[in-house]
Motif scaffolding. Structure first.
Motif, PDB file in Angstrom:
ATOM      1  N   PRO A  16       0.835  -1.199   0.000  1.00  0.00           N
ATOM      2  CA  PRO A  16       0.000   0.000   0.000  1.00  0.00           C
ATOM      3  C   PRO A  16       0.865   1.242   0.000  1.00  0.00           C
ATOM      4  CG  PRO A  16      -0.816  -1.580   1.588  1.00  0.00           C
ATOM      5  CD  PRO A  16       0.504  -2.097   1.085  1.00  0.00           C
ATOM      6  N   GLY A  17       0.418   2.225  -0.706  1.00  0.00           N
ATOM      7  CA  GLY A  17       1.133   3.480  -0.795  1.00  0.00           C
ATOM      8  C   GLY A  17       0.482   4.344  -1.848  1.00  0.00           C
ATOM      9  N   PRO A  18       0.993   5.537  -2.027  1.00  0.00           N
ATOM     10  CA  PRO A  18       0.385   6.430  -3.011  1.00  0.00           C
ATOM     11  C   PRO A  18       0.567   5.889  -4.422  1.00  0.00           C
ATOM     12  CG  PRO A  18       2.436   7.367  -2.203  1.00  0.00           C
ATOM     13  CD  PRO A  18       2.153   6.139  -1.382  1.00  0.00           C
ATOM     14  N   ARG A  51      -7.197  -0.335 -17.745  1.00  0.00           N
ATOM     15  CA  ARG A  51      -7.883  -1.214 -16.800  1.00  0.00           C
ATOM     16  C   ARG A  51      -6.886  -1.905 -15.874  1.00  0.00           C
ATOM     17  NH1 ARG A  51     -11.067  -1.659 -21.429  1.00  0.00           N
ATOM     18  NH2 ARG A  51      -9.948  -3.464 -22.219  1.00  0.00           N
ATOM     19  N   GLY A  52      -5.731  -2.283 -16.407  1.00  0.00           N
ATOM     20  CA  GLY A  52      -4.696  -2.923 -15.588  1.00  0.00           C
ATOM     21  C   GLY A  52      -4.172  -1.998 -14.505  1.00  0.00           C
ATOM     22  N   HIS A  53      -3.930  -0.736 -14.851  1.00  0.00           N
ATOM     23  CA  HIS A  53      -3.461   0.237 -13.847  1.00  0.00           C
ATOM     24  C   HIS A  53      -4.487   0.364 -12.725  1.00  0.00           C
ATOM     25  CE1 HIS A  53       0.206   1.695 -15.635  1.00  0.00           C
ATOM     26  NE2 HIS A  53      -0.394   2.030 -16.762  1.00  0.00           N
ATOM     27  N   ILE A  54      -5.749   0.473 -13.104  1.00  0.00           N
ATOM     28  CA  ILE A  54      -6.817   0.641 -12.110  1.00  0.00           C
ATOM     29  C   ILE A  54      -6.936  -0.618 -11.251  1.00  0.00           C
ATOM     30  CG2 ILE A  54      -9.303   0.943 -11.792  1.00  0.00           C
ATOM     31  CD1 ILE A  54      -9.167   2.691 -14.414  1.00  0.00           C
ATOM     32  N   TYR A  55      -6.917  -1.780 -11.887  1.00  0.00           N
ATOM     33  CA  TYR A  55      -7.021  -3.048 -11.159  1.00  0.00           C
ATOM     34  C   TYR A  55      -5.878  -3.206 -10.152  1.00  0.00           C
ATOM     35  CZ  TYR A  55      -6.749  -8.010 -10.174  1.00  0.00           C
ATOM     36  OH  TYR A  55      -6.657  -9.219  -9.525  1.00  0.00           O
ATOM     37  N   ARG A  56      -4.648  -2.987 -10.610  1.00  0.00           N
ATOM     38  CA  ARG A  56      -3.497  -3.178  -9.722  1.00  0.00           C
ATOM     39  C   ARG A  56      -3.518  -2.195  -8.558  1.00  0.00           C
ATOM     40  NH1 ARG A  56      -1.614  -4.411 -14.652  1.00  0.00           N
ATOM     41  NH2 ARG A  56      -0.878  -2.298 -15.091  1.00  0.00           N
ATOM     42  N   ARG A  60      -3.756  -3.334  -4.755  1.00  0.00           N
ATOM     43  CA  ARG A  60      -2.685  -2.931  -3.849  1.00  0.00           C
ATOM     44  C   ARG A  60      -3.234  -2.211  -2.618  1.00  0.00           C
ATOM     45  NH1 ARG A  60       0.482   0.302  -7.148  1.00  0.00           N
ATOM     46  NH2 ARG A  60       0.178   2.194  -5.976  1.00  0.00           N
ATOM     47  N   LEU A  61      -4.301  -1.423  -2.813  1.00  0.00           N
ATOM     48  CA  LEU A  61      -4.869  -0.653  -1.709  1.00  0.00           C
ATOM     49  C   LEU A  61      -6.038  -1.350  -1.025  1.00  0.00           C
ATOM     50  CD1 LEU A  61      -4.767   2.887  -3.355  1.00  0.00           C
ATOM     51  CD2 LEU A  61      -3.122   1.870  -1.768  1.00  0.00           C
ATOM     52  N   GLY A  62      -6.428  -2.516  -1.550  1.00  0.00           N
ATOM     53  CA  GLY A  62      -7.529  -3.261  -0.949  1.00  0.00           C
ATOM     54  C   GLY A  62      -8.871  -2.575  -1.119  1.00  0.00           C
ATOM     55  N   ILE A  63      -9.099  -2.001  -2.298  1.00  0.00           N
ATOM     56  CA  ILE A  63     -10.324  -1.253  -2.580  1.00  0.00           C
ATOM     57  C   ILE A  63     -11.164  -2.046  -3.576  1.00  0.00           C
ATOM     58  CG2 ILE A  63     -11.207   0.873  -3.605  1.00  0.00           C
ATOM     59  CD1 ILE A  63      -8.711   2.275  -2.471  1.00  0.00           C
ATOM     60  N   ARG A  72     -11.158   7.347  -1.918  1.00  0.00           N
ATOM     61  CA  ARG A  72     -10.112   7.090  -0.909  1.00  0.00           C
ATOM     62  C   ARG A  72      -8.709   7.498  -1.325  1.00  0.00           C
ATOM     63  NH1 ARG A  72     -10.685   1.213   1.105  1.00  0.00           N
ATOM     64  NH2 ARG A  72      -8.720   1.804   2.021  1.00  0.00           N
ATOM     65  N   ILE A  73      -8.519   7.905  -2.567  1.00  0.00           N
ATOM     66  CA  ILE A  73      -7.184   8.318  -3.024  1.00  0.00           C
ATOM     67  C   ILE A  73      -6.763   9.591  -2.291  1.00  0.00           C
ATOM     68  CG2 ILE A  73      -6.001   9.366  -5.029  1.00  0.00           C
ATOM     69  CD1 ILE A  73      -6.026   6.331  -5.064  1.00  0.00           C
ATOM     70  N   PRO A  74      -5.520   9.655  -1.834  1.00  0.00           N
ATOM     71  CA  PRO A  74      -5.034  10.875  -1.165  1.00  0.00           C
ATOM     72  C   PRO A  74      -4.684  11.952  -2.202  1.00  0.00           C
ATOM     73  CG  PRO A  74      -3.309   9.220  -1.229  1.00  0.00           C
ATOM     74  CD  PRO A  74      -4.540   8.584  -1.820  1.00  0.00           C
ATOM     75  N   TRP A  75      -5.697  12.667  -2.685  1.00  0.00           N
ATOM     76  CA  TRP A  75      -5.513  13.625  -3.778  1.00  0.00           C
ATOM     77  C   TRP A  75      -4.483  14.697  -3.451  1.00  0.00           C
ATOM     78  CZ3 TRP A  75      -7.064  11.877  -8.186  1.00  0.00           C
ATOM     79  CH2 TRP A  75      -8.133  10.976  -8.229  1.00  0.00           C
ATOM     80  N   GLU A  76      -4.305  15.010  -2.178  1.00  0.00           N
ATOM     81  CA  GLU A  76      -3.322  16.030  -1.795  1.00  0.00           C
ATOM     82  C   GLU A  76      -1.891  15.588  -2.093  1.00  0.00           C
ATOM     83  OE1 GLU A  76      -3.953  13.307   1.633  1.00  0.00           O
ATOM     84  OE2 GLU A  76      -5.323  14.403   0.324  1.00  0.00           O
ATOM     85  N   GLN A  77      -1.691  14.297  -2.323  1.00  0.00           N
ATOM     86  CA  GLN A  77      -0.359  13.781  -2.642  1.00  0.00           C
ATOM     87  C   GLN A  77      -0.077  13.759  -4.144  1.00  0.00           C
ATOM     88  OE1 GLN A  77       0.293   9.984  -0.766  1.00  0.00           O
ATOM     89  NE2 GLN A  77      -0.367  10.718   1.226  1.00  0.00           N
TER      90      GLN A  77
END
Length: 97
Positions: A16-18, A51-56, A60-63, A72-77
């Motif tokens: 998990p991470g940005p 689709r692969g980018h979104i899936y991964r 990775r984030l468990g969403i 849930r994305i940390p848009w400020e980052q």
């Protein structure tokens, strides 16, 4: 050759991470309401790569869903070099890599 779940052959373990830079590009365009095909055309990649980018990223984030991902994305980052996409300028040329 199969890959282990949660492991990228070049980048190592998926923890998990940005989002990574290309994932940010995809997310910002998805946030604007663009479909996979439009995102792909804008970024010069295929819809299946989008689709692969979104899936991964979701995995990775468990969403569970795209809608939850966008909430849930940390848009400020978000990297400052993507400010044009962040502003929602749909007519801007595709971002460089």
């Amino acid at each position: 050759m199969s890959q282990r779940r949660g492991f990228h052959r070049k980048l190592g373990p998926r923890e998990p991470g940005p989002p990574r830079p290309r994932e940010w590009e995809v997310l910002l365009l998805l946030r604007q309401g663009l479909e996979d095909e439009a995102i792909a055309e804008r970024l010069g990649i295929t819809p299946s790569t989008v689709r692969g980018h979104i899936y991964r990223l979701r995995e990775r984030l468990g969403i569970a869903s795209r809608a939850e991902l966008l909430q849930r994305i940390p848009w400020e980052q978000c990297p400052s070099e993507l400010q044009i996409l962040k502003a929602g300028d749909r007519d801007h040329p595709k971002p460089g890599r």
